[in-house]
Design a protein around this motif. Structure first.
Motif, short mmCIF file in Angstrom:
data_model
loop_
_atom_site.label_atom_id
_atom_site.label_comp_id
_atom_site.label_asym_id
_atom_site.label_seq_id
_atom_site.Cartn_x
_atom_site.Cartn_y
_atom_site.Cartn_z
N ILE A 106 0.83 -1.20 0.00
CA ILE A 106 0.00 0.00 0.00
C ILE A 106 0.87 1.25 0.00
CG2 ILE A 106 -1.67 1.34 1.35
CD1 ILE A 106 -2.87 -1.32 2.27
N GLY A 107 1.94 1.21 0.78
CA GLY A 107 2.85 2.35 0.89
C GLY A 107 2.61 3.12 2.17
N LYS A 108 3.07 4.38 2.20
CA LYS A 108 2.84 5.21 3.38
C LYS A 108 1.34 5.36 3.61
CE LYS A 108 6.81 8.32 2.68
NZ LYS A 108 7.18 9.75 2.49
N VAL A 109 0.94 5.20 4.85
CA VAL A 109 -0.48 5.35 5.16
C VAL A 109 -0.84 6.84 5.19
CG1 VAL A 109 -0.61 3.16 6.37
CG2 VAL A 109 -0.08 5.25 7.65
N SER A 110 -2.07 7.16 4.80
CA SER A 110 -2.52 8.56 4.78
C SER A 110 -2.83 9.08 6.17
CB SER A 110 -3.75 8.69 3.89
OG SER A 110 -4.80 7.84 4.35
N GLY A 111 -3.06 8.18 7.10
CA GLY A 111 -3.32 8.51 8.50
C GLY A 111 -3.23 7.24 9.31
N PRO A 112 -3.28 7.33 10.63
CA PRO A 112 -3.17 6.13 11.46
C PRO A 112 -4.23 5.08 11.11
CG PRO A 112 -2.99 8.11 12.80
CD PRO A 112 -3.42 8.56 11.43
N VAL A 113 -3.79 3.84 10.99
CA VAL A 113 -4.68 2.72 10.67
C VAL A 113 -4.76 1.81 11.90
CG1 VAL A 113 -5.08 0.74 9.17
CG2 VAL A 113 -4.07 2.83 8.22
N GLU A 114 -5.93 1.74 12.50
CA GLU A 114 -6.11 0.94 13.71
C GLU A 114 -6.45 -0.49 13.36
OE1 GLU A 114 -9.16 0.74 17.47
OE2 GLU A 114 -8.34 2.73 16.92
N LEU A 115 -5.67 -1.42 13.91
CA LEU A 115 -5.87 -2.85 13.67
C LEU A 115 -6.23 -3.53 14.99
CD1 LEU A 115 -2.69 -3.57 11.49
CD2 LEU A 115 -4.94 -2.77 10.73
N THR A 116 -7.23 -4.38 14.95
CA THR A 116 -7.64 -5.16 16.13
C THR A 116 -7.16 -6.59 15.96
OG1 THR A 116 -9.59 -3.77 16.44
CG2 THR A 116 -9.58 -5.92 17.54
N ILE A 117 -6.49 -7.10 16.97
CA ILE A 117 -5.90 -8.44 16.90
C ILE A 117 -6.42 -9.26 18.07
CG2 ILE A 117 -3.73 -9.73 17.05
CD1 ILE A 117 -2.43 -7.18 15.72
N ARG A 118 -6.95 -10.43 17.75
CA ARG A 118 -7.49 -11.32 18.77
C ARG A 118 -7.00 -12.74 18.52
NH1 ARG A 118 -8.15 -7.23 20.84
NH2 ARG A 118 -10.07 -6.11 21.36
N GLU A 119 -6.50 -13.37 19.59
CA GLU A 119 -6.04 -14.77 19.54
C GLU A 119 -5.11 -15.02 18.36
OE1 GLU A 119 -9.54 -17.19 19.66
OE2 GLU A 119 -9.95 -16.74 21.77
N GLY A 120 -4.20 -14.08 18.14
CA GLY A 120 -3.16 -14.26 17.13
C GLY A 120 -3.54 -13.95 15.71
N HIS A 121 -4.72 -13.33 15.50
CA HIS A 121 -5.18 -13.04 14.14
C HIS A 121 -5.70 -11.60 14.05
CE1 HIS A 121 -4.99 -17.14 12.46
NE2 HIS A 121 -5.20 -17.50 13.73
N LEU A 122 -5.48 -10.99 12.91
CA LEU A 122 -6.08 -9.70 12.62
C LEU A 122 -7.56 -9.91 12.36
CD1 LEU A 122 -5.80 -6.67 12.00
CD2 LEU A 122 -5.29 -7.29 9.63
N THR A 123 -8.41 -9.26 13.16
CA THR A 123 -9.85 -9.46 13.05
C THR A 123 -10.59 -8.25 12.52
OG1 THR A 123 -10.19 -8.80 15.37
CG2 THR A 123 -9.86 -11.16 14.92
N GLU A 124 -9.99 -7.07 12.64
CA GLU A 124 -10.67 -5.85 12.19
C GLU A 124 -9.62 -4.80 11.85
OE1 GLU A 124 -14.07 -2.67 13.80
OE2 GLU A 124 -13.51 -4.44 14.99
N ALA A 125 -9.87 -4.00 10.81
CA ALA A 125 -8.97 -2.94 10.40
C ALA A 125 -9.79 -1.74 9.96
CB ALA A 125 -8.06 -3.41 9.27
N GLN A 126 -9.41 -0.55 10.43
CA GLN A 126 -10.18 0.65 10.18
C GLN A 126 -9.74 1.36 8.90
OE1 GLN A 126 -12.81 1.48 12.16
NE2 GLN A 126 -12.36 -0.39 13.29
N GLY A 127 -10.68 2.03 8.22
CA GLY A 127 -10.38 2.89 7.08
C GLY A 127 -10.14 2.12 5.79
N ALA A 128 -10.00 2.89 4.70
CA ALA A 128 -9.82 2.28 3.38
C ALA A 128 -8.54 1.46 3.30
CB ALA A 128 -9.84 3.37 2.31
N GLU A 129 -7.47 1.96 3.91
CA GLU A 129 -6.20 1.22 3.86
C GLU A 129 -6.27 -0.03 4.72
OE1 GLU A 129 -3.30 5.06 3.12
OE2 GLU A 129 -4.40 4.80 4.99
N GLY A 130 -6.98 0.05 5.82
CA GLY A 130 -7.19 -1.14 6.64
C GLY A 130 -8.02 -2.18 5.91
#
Length: 331
Positions: free
Chosen positions: A219-243
């Protein structure tokens, strides 16, 4: 640039003295190429000039050098063609300035186990190679060793940052790898440009929130902070278009694509944020967490995807002891 031993002047208009010096550093100081060794250079058409430069310099150093130009892969960790995988097994040295990384492929792992010394260079440019490989390799190796020792001795890592990250990852029974350009031993493997130490967290242990404010691979440099939610060793949710784009890339390969695959700490003071993950994950004092394949670096998950996400100013603690504080290495 100057002549290579045994050849006339080389006609690569994009190459300056810095790139020539960097190529020689890679072949001589990092890979310790000896006359008569078989060298395989793998590239894509987009970087064939750099691949050719590496091949010719390897030949000038006395190596039996071959250039393999392959089609770009659909993702990092996708296997190279079978003929190239076979050539990797037969080579003493493999240098791969490819668009997508070969690092997390079965072909790379098999070649390493067969004794090949491998420099993976996904997304490298001549300018990047010249600049980042100008780092003091002695100091880089000292820093890398200290970071790797801390990662490898820990039971748990905690990543926090001012933007809201708070992620815990289990490290027990996992071995850290120091990527500092020391690829002279049989079976050695690392990135060029170099400058990090990394470890595969124990599957299922990562828990919390990661706020990415640097780069996401592909994707490259993110346009703003991208919040990622991680549960039990897996990415479960990601915010915004880049997420969302990150989730789409990973979930194409099922649940294992969202596996928390790597924790890495950058150690190279010459690296700067460019949007190119090969360089950005090496920036001194940054941290990166990757998702997808981990089997090639000590984990158990093998899928044809591996995506790194960089935090610019993290605090990283190992068993409560700071390793990085607000983007500055403590070791």
């Amino acid at each position: 640039m100057g002549d290579v031993t045994g050849f006339g002047p080389l006609a690569f208009p994009f190459v300056g003295d810095g790139v020539d010096t960097a190529v020689r550093t890679v072949l001589r100081d990092c890979l310790d190429l000896s006359p008569g060794e078989e060298v395989l250079v793998i590239c894509n058409s987009m970087n064939e000039e750099l691949g050719s430069l590496l091949r010719i310099n390897a030949q000038g150093e006395g190596g039996e050098a071959t250039l393999a130009v392959i089609d770009e892969r659909g993702s990092s960790a996708e296997e190279p063609p079978a003929t190239v995988a076979a050539a990797m097994l037969a080579a003493d040295i493999v240098v791969a300035p490819t668009a997508q990384s070969i690092s997390h492929t079965e072909a790379r792992k098999a070649a390493t186990e067969a004794g090949a010394r491998i420099a993976s260079m996904p997304g490298v440019t001549s300018e990047m190679l010249a600049r980042v490989m100008s780092a003091d390799l002695i100091q880089l190796r000292k820093r890398g060793t200290a970071v790797g020792r801390a990662l490898g001795a820990g039971a748990e890592a905690r990543i926090t940052c001012a933007r809201g990250s708070d992620l815990r990852l289990g490290l027990e029974e996992r071995t850290a790898t120091v990527d500092a350009g020391a690829l002279n031993m049989k079976g050695a493997f690392g990135n060029i440009p170099c400058g990090e130490a990394f470890i595969a967290p124990l599957e299922g242990t990562a828990e919390g929130t990661l706020v990415v404010d640097g780069t996401i691979a592909g994707i490259g440099k993110v346009s703003g902070p991208v919040e990622l939610t991680i549960r039990e060793g897996h990415l479960t949710e990601a915010q915004g278009a880049e997420g969302e784009a990150l989730m789409e890339t990973l979930t194409e390969w099922g649940k294992e694509g969202t596996n928390v695959a790597e924790l890495g700490i950058g150690t190279n003071e010459e690296a700067t944020l460019t949007g190119n993950i090969l360089e950005d994950e090496k920036i001194s004092g940054t941290a990166h967490v990757a998702f997808g394949a981990s089997a090639a670096i000590g984990g158990t998950v093998q899928v044809p995807v591996h995506v790194d996400c960089v935090l610019r100013r993290p605090t990283v603690e190992i068993d409560g002891t700071p390793l990085v504080e607000a983007g500055g290495l403590v070791v």
